[in-house]
Write a protein that holds these residues in place. Structure first.
Motif, short mmCIF file in Angstrom:
data_model
loop_
_atom_site.label_atom_id
_atom_site.label_comp_id
_atom_site.label_asym_id
_atom_site.label_seq_id
_atom_site.Cartn_x
_atom_site.Cartn_y
_atom_site.Cartn_z
N ILE A 2 34.61 27.90 50.13
CA ILE A 2 34.27 28.28 51.62
C ILE A 2 33.58 27.24 52.32
O ILE A 2 32.91 26.41 51.56
CB ILE A 2 33.30 29.33 51.63
CG1 ILE A 2 33.94 30.77 51.06
CG2 ILE A 2 32.68 29.81 52.84
CD1 ILE A 2 32.86 31.79 50.70
N ARG A 4 30.92 25.60 54.91
CA ARG A 4 29.81 26.25 55.56
C ARG A 4 29.39 25.14 56.57
O ARG A 4 28.91 23.95 56.14
CB ARG A 4 28.61 26.60 54.82
CG ARG A 4 27.25 27.04 55.61
CD ARG A 4 26.36 27.32 54.11
NE ARG A 4 25.03 27.73 54.82
CZ ARG A 4 24.48 28.83 55.14
NH1 ARG A 4 25.20 30.16 55.14
NH2 ARG A 4 23.28 28.85 55.42
N HIS A 94 31.21 30.10 58.89
CA HIS A 94 31.92 29.65 57.51
C HIS A 94 33.61 29.75 57.83
O HIS A 94 33.83 30.68 58.81
CB HIS A 94 31.69 30.98 56.74
CG HIS A 94 30.21 30.87 55.98
ND1 HIS A 94 29.78 31.99 54.95
CD2 HIS A 94 29.32 30.00 56.32
CE1 HIS A 94 28.58 31.52 55.03
NE2 HIS A 94 28.00 30.67 55.47
#
Length: 101
Positions: A2, A4, A94
């Motif tokens: 992920i 961010r 995200h």
């Protein structure tokens, strides 16, 4: 993985000091969190404002929670941010990383 992204702005005359703060305080916090796979600070100057983006990579949502708390998208701020930032954006963005090179 992920990605961010957080965005913040500061006055241009405070941008170098804020950049130093991010490197000395925020980046070690990001990178020291288990499950963090890396973090970078991006800066773009525009007129009398400097835009900062932190781009961090995480192995899981649980890793992000250990850094930012239970609300995954809530932006994390430090007490020192009060003296730099023009506003406090409430959320991060995200992205699921689909390829990396």
């Amino acid at each position: 993985m992920i990605a961010r992204l957080w965005h913040g702005t500061t006055r241009l005359d405070r941008a170098d000091a804020y950049s130093t703060f991010l490197g000395e305080r925020a980046m070690p916090d990001y990178r020291g969190t288990p499950g963090n796979l890396g973090a970078q600070v991006l800066r773009r100057d525009e007129g009398d404002v400097a835009h900062f983006v932190t781009l961090s990579y995480w192995e899981s949502e649980d890793a992000i929670r250990s850094f930012a708390g239970t609300d995954l998208l809530k932006a994390k701020y430090y007490p020192e941010d009060e003296s730099y930032l023009l506003e406090f954006e409430p959320q991060c963005v995200h992205y699921e990383v689909r390829s990396a090179g």
